[in-house]
Design a protein around this motif. Structure first.
Motif, mmCIF file in Angstrom:
data_model
loop_
_atom_site.group_PDB
_atom_site.id
_atom_site.type_symbol
_atom_site.label_atom_id
_atom_site.label_comp_id
_atom_site.label_asym_id
_atom_site.label_seq_id
_atom_site.Cartn_x
_atom_site.Cartn_y
_atom_site.Cartn_z
ATOM 1 N N ARG A 1 0.982 -1.230 0.126
ATOM 2 C CA ARG A 1 0.054 0.109 -0.061
ATOM 3 C C ARG A 1 0.963 1.430 0.060
ATOM 4 N NH1 ARG A 1 -3.300 0.654 4.770
ATOM 5 N NH2 ARG A 1 -4.538 2.005 3.614
ATOM 6 N N LYS A 2 0.595 2.210 -0.857
ATOM 7 C CA LYS A 2 1.002 3.318 -0.784
ATOM 8 C C LYS A 2 0.981 4.222 0.524
ATOM 9 C CE LYS A 2 1.451 7.789 -3.265
ATOM 10 N NZ LYS A 2 0.854 8.976 -4.142
ATOM 11 N N GLY A 3 2.148 4.518 1.040
ATOM 12 C CA GLY A 3 2.104 5.214 2.624
ATOM 13 C C GLY A 3 2.397 4.230 3.598
ATOM 14 N N CYS A 4 2.429 2.870 3.333
ATOM 15 C CA CYS A 4 2.581 2.046 4.391
ATOM 16 C C CYS A 4 4.190 2.163 4.965
ATOM 17 C CB CYS A 4 2.404 0.728 3.971
ATOM 18 S SG CYS A 4 2.960 -0.721 5.034
ATOM 19 N N PRO A 5 4.429 2.202 5.885
ATOM 20 C CA PRO A 5 5.776 2.199 6.580
ATOM 21 C C PRO A 5 6.770 1.031 5.887
ATOM 22 C CG PRO A 5 4.384 2.553 8.427
ATOM 23 C CD PRO A 5 3.440 2.167 7.139
ATOM 24 N N PRO A 6 7.952 1.135 5.741
ATOM 25 C CA PRO A 6 8.564 0.167 4.967
ATOM 26 C C PRO A 6 8.834 -1.092 5.842
ATOM 27 C CG PRO A 6 9.962 2.014 5.671
ATOM 28 C CD PRO A 6 8.630 2.547 5.907
ATOM 29 N N HIS A 7 8.877 -2.358 5.218
ATOM 30 C CA HIS A 7 9.017 -3.410 5.819
ATOM 31 C C HIS A 7 10.673 -3.534 6.139
ATOM 32 C CE1 HIS A 7 9.738 -7.566 6.809
ATOM 33 N NE2 HIS A 7 8.587 -8.091 6.094
ATOM 34 N N ARG A 8 10.887 -3.166 7.495
ATOM 35 C CA ARG A 8 12.495 -2.937 7.707
ATOM 36 C C ARG A 8 13.488 -4.053 7.488
ATOM 37 N NH1 ARG A 8 9.822 -2.015 12.469
ATOM 38 N NH2 ARG A 8 11.054 -3.443 13.485
ATOM 39 N N HIS A 9 12.852 -5.374 7.501
ATOM 40 C CA HIS A 9 13.837 -6.545 7.483
ATOM 41 C C HIS A 9 13.107 -7.513 6.119
ATOM 42 C CE1 HIS A 9 14.872 -5.613 11.190
ATOM 43 N NE2 HIS A 9 13.884 -5.615 11.837
ATOM 44 N N ALA A 10 12.777 -6.515 4.909
ATOM 45 C CA ALA A 10 12.237 -7.243 4.024
ATOM 46 C C ALA A 10 13.412 -8.188 3.203
ATOM 47 C CB ALA A 10 11.456 -6.483 3.094
ATOM 48 N N THR A 11 14.650 -7.719 3.393
ATOM 49 C CA THR A 11 15.608 -8.368 2.726
ATOM 50 C C THR A 11 15.945 -9.952 3.147
ATOM 51 O OG1 THR A 11 17.169 -7.163 4.090
ATOM 52 C CG2 THR A 11 16.807 -6.350 1.836
ATOM 53 N N SER A 12 15.539 -10.147 4.498
ATOM 54 C CA SER A 12 15.613 -11.573 4.939
ATOM 55 C C SER A 12 14.557 -12.337 4.530
ATOM 56 C CB SER A 12 15.607 -11.587 6.443
ATOM 57 O OG SER A 12 16.859 -10.643 7.014
ATOM 58 N N PRO A 13 14.788 -13.625 4.529
ATOM 59 C CA PRO A 13 13.790 -14.666 4.200
ATOM 60 C C PRO A 13 12.643 -14.767 4.952
ATOM 61 C CG PRO A 13 15.864 -15.950 4.201
ATOM 62 C CD PRO A 13 15.990 -14.393 4.882
ATOM 63 N N LEU A 14 11.244 -14.702 4.498
ATOM 64 C CA LEU A 14 10.028 -14.604 5.340
ATOM 65 C C LEU A 14 9.915 -15.937 5.802
ATOM 66 C CD1 LEU A 14 7.396 -13.101 6.319
ATOM 67 C CD2 LEU A 14 6.427 -13.800 4.115
ATOM 68 N N TRP A 15 9.542 -15.786 7.307
ATOM 69 C CA TRP A 15 8.947 -17.238 7.582
ATOM 70 C C TRP A 15 7.563 -17.527 7.550
ATOM 71 C CZ3 TRP A 15 6.297 -18.349 12.538
ATOM 72 C CH2 TRP A 15 6.548 -19.802 12.993
ATOM 73 N N ARG A 16 7.225 -18.738 7.210
ATOM 74 C CA ARG A 16 5.835 -18.850 6.808
ATOM 75 C C ARG A 16 5.299 -20.087 7.717
ATOM 76 N NH1 ARG A 16 4.714 -16.497 2.032
ATOM 77 N NH2 ARG A 16 6.540 -15.763 0.805
ATOM 78 N N GLY A 17 6.110 -20.292 8.590
ATOM 79 C CA GLY A 17 5.495 -21.390 9.731
ATOM 80 C C GLY A 17 6.199 -22.843 9.812
ATOM 81 N N GLU A 18 7.196 -22.916 8.955
ATOM 82 C CA GLU A 18 7.983 -24.253 8.794
ATOM 83 C C GLU A 18 8.589 -24.428 10.220
ATOM 84 O OE1 GLU A 18 10.448 -20.990 6.985
ATOM 85 O OE2 GLU A 18 8.416 -21.421 6.950
ATOM 86 N N GLU A 19 9.150 -25.621 10.396
ATOM 87 C CA GLU A 19 10.029 -25.906 11.524
ATOM 88 C C GLU A 19 11.263 -25.013 11.205
ATOM 89 O OE1 GLU A 19 9.463 -27.721 14.188
ATOM 90 O OE2 GLU A 19 7.407 -28.183 13.654
#
Length: 706
Positions: free
Chosen positions: A425-443
């Motif tokens: 979304r325009k105006g949303c504060p930036p994702h500070r750690h977006a360069t790291s892999p996103l955890w999706r619930g895996e072990e």
């Protein structure tokens, strides 16, 4: 379009060898200089002829044409009218008069002049092109295109024809064809600055902004410091999210042409982009003073909306619609203002009118969805948001608002999946750690997982409940939270290492924003985990609070307002004096606010039944201990509600007609905090009615306590 010198076949004077110093010789010399582009040298010769013979038709016509070519249409018009008075039979003079009138903004008179030219000489292509230009200025774009096409059908192929035809096509929302027309103009006249500028606008319409910027740059190289091209450049820079440079471009245009209404209007938008809303409103007012157009009223409405002056914004859009009832932008803007004013049915009518005028515009079904949400018609709202995203699959706000309605309906799996659109979304504060892999619930098998706060303090408290579940997936958790919450959450170190958002971030293998945990962990209504306890809460501190407060009466904690900068604060916060009915016999009120609105201070000072706890609420652990000493808490939707709910205290939460997604719809309880009771204000109610209902509950509890 440029004026034309009469073709030789139409010359109304005889071609003869000029005699020295005769009228004919002076006219011939002037015409030669004129054709060579030496206008300053030609003008005094024409005036010498007219000094001798004031009714000399060629000199009147050619001097009028010269003044028009010199950028002085106001000086050209009286000369051309005098020429027509001498000989009204020459169609090309009527055509040149039409061009000058259109340039002066007198498009209706110009159209009449072109019609007269064509009545006298139907084969005059320049008059057809000029007529198309007049029709364009009058907003009759389909007729304008037809006029230009009729000139083409007669064999006309001048650059001006193609350029003006491109303008008509662009106005008809046919940018691909407009671009091709501009290219045709440039192919015939490579240094045609206006065609390069118009080509840039067509490219911008096609969202090819980088190419557009290059094209308008060529226009400005060919015509240095041209105000119109500078405005076009600014508009393109805005499209490239370079508002400061855009503003500089608009300011340069206004330095050259202070009366250029379009520059003031475009400057308004750039100032809004920069968050300078008061300056934007002043710029909108300047544009409106120069041109009482629907577009300028619309720009003023947009600036007022950014200042949260929605009643004035709605009035400005009504003014735009009085000027142009077919302005889809004004219907849409008025609908948005009406949503902010809570007049949702009227807003729906506006969006219906806007959709009729601009079918296929993504913002209209999106705004209709927001009005339907305001009416609590979430199923219809979801359909509207999906219509908007079907027009533009990347429309993040439409996907996001669809998710909010799904969450409100309790459809948590779909809702939390759609909630991920927040990052786009325009105006949303930036994702500070977006360069790291996103955890999706895996072990995680002992790997390091960074969980990080992204929204308010209350959201962090709400999502802390997921820590045990994350740790159970084998993760070594680092929890990054707002610094004020570190003391409260410090006892959770058996699940996570705590750091503050301004601390260095350790090496980690994956990351997950806290508000993405419900999605990663597959949350449904049936599987919402219980709130986490706060081991850092010192029992001695709780006991100290209990001992320090009078006994024998019901202790009622009150929080009437939240952060004034919160987007929906005007809907949730309530004046403190409205809580007076809660302070009946047997009730002691305690104010749980670290900050209080200035308007609430007099009531607090005059009400001994409320004890101001602000001096003692030094941090979240102190506030938590004080809440434990309360018998009941009545509050609006702030972080205090989450803290009290997580502590299991008996909370009565006051909710506006369109509450936050987590409180869902209709139900008096919430699965997020089992001890909380929800009191919803209906659209037709005021807060007094809701609080009166809560006061009855408080009174009954006070009687039991006695």
């Amino acid at each position: 379009m440029p004026q034309q010198i009469a073709p030789a076949r139409q010359a109304p004077w005889p071609v003869m060898a000029p005699a020295p110093e005769t009228t004919e010789a002076l006219t011939a010399r002037a015409l030669a200089l004129h054709r060579a582009g030496e206008l300053a040298a030609a003008e005094p010769l024409y005036r010498s002829v007219l000094a001798r013979h004031p009714a000399h038709f060629p000199a009147l016509h050619l001097l009028g044409l010269l003044r028009a070519m010199a950028g002085d249409p106001a000086g050209a018009v009286p000369l051309l009218r005098r020429a027509i008075a001498v000989d009204p039979r020459q169609g090309f003079v009527h055509s040149n008069l039409g061009n000058a009138l259109v340039e002066l903004g007198h498009a209706e008179e110009g159209l009449a002049a072109f019609d007269q030219a064509l009545a006298l000489d139907p084969s005059l292509p320049e008059a057809r092109v000029g007529r198309g230009n007049a029709l364009h200025a009058l907003g009759r774009h389909a007729e304008s295109l037809a006029a230009h096409d009729s000139a083409r059908a007669m064999g006309a192929d001048m650059p001006e024809l193609h350029n003006n035809r491109g303008n008509a096509l662009r106005a008809l929302k046919r940018p691909e064809e407009a671009l091709a027309a501009c290219d045709e103009a440039i192919a015939r006249h490579p240094t045609y600055a206006a065609a390069h500028a118009n080509r840039a606008t067509a490219l911008a319409d096609l969202q090819r902004d980088v190419e557009a910027l290059a094209s308008v740059g060529i226009a400005l190289m060919l015509r240095l410091e041209d105000p119109g091209a500078l405005v076009t450049q600014g508009i393109i820079l805005r499209g490239l999210n370079r508002p400061a440079e855009a503003l500089e471009s608009f300011d340069r245009a206004l330095a050259l042409s202070p009366q250029l209404a379009d520059a003031h209007a475009s400057r308004t938008a750039a100032l809004c982009d920069l968050g300078r809303y008061d300056d934007a409103l002043a710029s909108a007012d300047a544009a409106l003073a120069l041109s009482d157009s629907a577009a300028n009223h619309r720009n003023r409405a947009a600036a007022l909306a950014r200042l949260d002056r929605h009643a004035e914004a709605e009035a400005a859009d009504r003014a735009a619609l009085r000027t142009d009832p077919a302005s889809g932008e004004a219907w849409n803007g008025r609908g948005i203002a009406l949503i902010e004013l809570g007049r949702f049915e009227e807003a729906l009518d506006c969006f219906g009118r806007a959709a009729d005028l601009h079918p296929g515009n993504r913002s209209i079904p999106y705004n209709r969805g927001n009005a339907l949400r305001g009416l609590g018609r979430h199923r219809e709202a979801i359909a509207a948001f999906r219509e908007a995203s079907s027009i533009d699959s990347g429309f993040a706000d439409a996907h996001w608002n669809e998710a909010l309605s799904q969450l409100a309906l309790g459809e948590l799996e779909a809702g939390f999946a759609g909630y991920e659109w927040r990052w786009r979304r325009k105006g949303c504060p930036p994702h500070r750690h977006a360069t790291s892999p996103l955890w999706r619930g895996e072990e995680m098998d002992g790997r390091v997982l960074l969980l990080h706060a992204e929204q308010g303090l209350g959201d962090t408290i709400q999502m802390a409940r997921y820590l045990p579940m994350v740790a159970a997936r084998g993760a070594r958790v680092v929890l990054e939270v707002q610094r004020p919450l570190i003391p409260l959450l410090g006892g959770l170190n058996r699940f996570a290492e705590l750091i503050a958002t301004d601390d260095p971030v350790p090496r980690h293998d994956a990351q997950c924003p806290l508000m993405s945990l419900p999605l990663a962990l597959g949350t449904t209504l049936a599987s919402i985990p219980a709130p986490v306890s706060f081991p850092a809460l010192d029992p001695a501190r709780v006991a100290a609070w209990d001992c320090s407060l009078p006994r024998g009466r019901l202790r009622l904690g009150i929080a009437c307002s939240g952060n004034p900068n919160h987007l929906g604060d005007r809907h949730r916060s309530i004046p403190l004096e409205r809580f007076a009915p809660l302070l009946g016999a047997g009730v002691d009120g305690y104010l749980f606010q670290t900050e209080l609105r200035t308007a609430d201070e007099p009531f607090l000072a005059a009400t001994p039944a409320i004890t101001d706890l602000r001096p003692r609420l030094t941090d979240f652990t102190e506030t938590a201990a004080a809440l434990q000493a309360m018998d009941m808490i009545v509050c609006v939707d702030t972080s205090l509600a989450h803290l009290a709910g997580a502590l299991g205290r008996p909370v009565h939460l006051l909710l506006p007609p369109l509450p936050d997604w987590r409180w869902m719809l209709d139900r008096p309880d919430t699965p997020w905090y089992p001890g909380m009771r929800l009191h919803r204000r209906a659209r037709e109610e005021d807060w007094e009615q809701v609080i009166a209902h809560v006061a009855a509950v408080v009174t009954a509890e006070a009687q039991l306590a006695a």
